[in-house]
Design a protein around this motif. Structure first.
Motif, PDB file in Angstrom:
ATOM      1  N   TRP A 104     -66.267 -11.534 -60.471  1.00 41.27           N
ATOM      2  CA  TRP A 104     -67.514 -12.140 -60.925  1.00 41.27           C
ATOM      3  C   TRP A 104     -67.265 -12.973 -62.177  1.00 41.27           C
ATOM      4  CZ3 TRP A 104     -72.000 -11.677 -58.214  1.00 41.27           C
ATOM      5  CH2 TRP A 104     -72.085 -10.651 -57.264  1.00 41.27           C
ATOM      6  N   GLY A 105     -68.018 -14.048 -62.297  1.00 41.10           N
ATOM      7  CA  GLY A 105     -68.043 -14.780 -63.543  1.00 41.10           C
ATOM      8  C   GLY A 105     -68.951 -14.087 -64.544  1.00 41.10           C
ATOM      9  N   GLN A 106     -69.021 -14.665 -65.738  1.00 37.99           N
ATOM     10  CA  GLN A 106     -69.793 -14.041 -66.812  1.00 37.99           C
ATOM     11  C   GLN A 106     -71.279 -14.356 -66.728  1.00 37.99           C
ATOM     12  OE1 GLN A 106     -68.230 -16.875 -67.114  1.00 37.99           O
ATOM     13  NE2 GLN A 106     -69.555 -18.233 -68.320  1.00 37.99           N
ATOM     14  N   GLY A 107     -71.629 -15.328 -65.918  1.00 33.98           N
ATOM     15  CA  GLY A 107     -73.030 -15.698 -65.746  1.00 33.98           C
ATOM     16  C   GLY A 107     -73.432 -16.858 -66.631  1.00 33.98           C
ATOM     17  N   THR A 108     -74.370 -17.651 -66.128  1.00 36.53           N
ATOM     18  CA  THR A 108     -74.931 -18.747 -66.902  1.00 36.53           C
ATOM     19  C   THR A 108     -76.448 -18.748 -66.709  1.00 36.53           C
ATOM     20  OG1 THR A 108     -74.792 -21.129 -67.367  1.00 36.53           O
ATOM     21  CG2 THR A 108     -74.583 -20.470 -65.062  1.00 36.53           C
ATOM     22  N   GLN A 109     -77.179 -18.894 -67.801  1.00 33.63           N
ATOM     23  CA  GLN A 109     -78.634 -18.805 -67.759  1.00 33.63           C
ATOM     24  C   GLN A 109     -79.236 -20.120 -67.288  1.00 33.63           C
ATOM     25  OE1 GLN A 109     -80.845 -16.128 -68.655  1.00 33.63           O
ATOM     26  NE2 GLN A 109     -82.339 -17.516 -67.718  1.00 33.63           N
ATOM     27  N   VAL A 110     -80.144 -20.009 -66.333  1.00 31.40           N
ATOM     28  CA  VAL A 110     -80.945 -21.144 -65.878  1.00 31.40           C
ATOM     29  C   VAL A 110     -82.411 -20.797 -66.133  1.00 31.40           C
ATOM     30  CG1 VAL A 110     -81.715 -22.487 -63.895  1.00 31.40           C
ATOM     31  CG2 VAL A 110     -79.292 -21.903 -64.145  1.00 31.40           C
ATOM     32  N   THR A 111     -83.086 -21.633 -66.900  1.00 34.67           N
ATOM     33  CA  THR A 111     -84.492 -21.423 -67.205  1.00 34.67           C
ATOM     34  C   THR A 111     -85.276 -22.649 -66.771  1.00 34.67           C
ATOM     35  OG1 THR A 111     -83.943 -20.043 -69.112  1.00 34.67           O
ATOM     36  CG2 THR A 111     -86.184 -20.919 -69.009  1.00 34.67           C
ATOM     37  N   VAL A 112     -86.262 -22.426 -65.909  1.00 36.07           N
ATOM     38  CA  VAL A 112     -87.110 -23.513 -65.416  1.00 36.07           C
ATOM     39  C   VAL A 112     -88.501 -23.302 -65.998  1.00 36.07           C
ATOM     40  CG1 VAL A 112     -87.954 -24.756 -63.404  1.00 36.07           C
ATOM     41  CG2 VAL A 112     -85.749 -23.548 -63.301  1.00 36.07           C
ATOM     42  N   SER A 113     -88.876 -24.184 -66.899  1.00 34.39           N
ATOM     43  CA  SER A 113     -90.146 -24.006 -67.599  1.00 34.39           C
ATOM     44  C   SER A 113     -90.600 -25.332 -68.187  1.00 34.39           C
ATOM     45  CB  SER A 113     -89.986 -22.983 -68.723  1.00 34.39           C
ATOM     46  OG  SER A 113     -91.175 -22.888 -69.488  1.00 34.39           O
ATOM     47  N   SER A 114     -91.914 -25.505 -68.236  1.00 32.19           N
ATOM     48  CA  SER A 114     -92.469 -26.693 -68.873  1.00 32.19           C
ATOM     49  C   SER A 114     -92.786 -26.428 -70.343  1.00 32.19           C
ATOM     50  CB  SER A 114     -93.726 -27.143 -68.119  1.00 32.19           C
ATOM     51  OG  SER A 114     -94.659 -26.083 -68.049  1.00 32.19           O
TER      52      SER A 114
END
Length: 114
Positions: A104-114
């Motif tokens: 597994w990779g360490q993860g990357t945050q994706v945030t979808v917001s206005s």
């Protein structure tokens, strides 16, 4: 040992796009299935997309038609192009290498917001 390093996450408005990348530290990458998973707060980790060494792809229903998984074996890298992003796509995204017991990779945050 194999190390996976993700990049490309961030904050984006609904309807926007992001491209995630996952680079593997070893050339064995090219002969194994790779996948992207995501985990939202309070939820279980779920499969988003998979690509085999032959290039066959599979997507979860909620992202089909909006996300595209691809790979560049020469660069030991797998990509996730995410278009028409929705707030419900907000999560930490992880890449996965189906080799030995799995990496597994360490993860990357994706945030979808206005």
């Amino acid at each position: 040992q194999v190390q996976l390093v993700e990049s490309g996450g961030g904050l984006v408005q609904p309807g926007g796009s992001l491209r995630l990348s996952c680079a593997a530290s070893r050339s064995i990458f090219s002969i194994h299935t790779m996948g992207w998973y995501r985990q939202a707060p309070g939820k279980q980790r779920e499969l988003v997309a998979v690509i085999t060494n032959g290039g066959r792809t599979t997507y979860t229903d909620s992202v089909r038609g909006r996300f595209t998984i691809s790979r560049d074996n020469g660069k030991n890298t797998v990509y996730l192009q995410m278009n028409s992003l929705k707030p419900e796509d907000t999560a930490v995204y992880y890449c996965y290498l189906n080799f030995q017991s799995g990496y597994w990779g360490q993860g990357t945050q994706v945030t979808v917001s206005s």
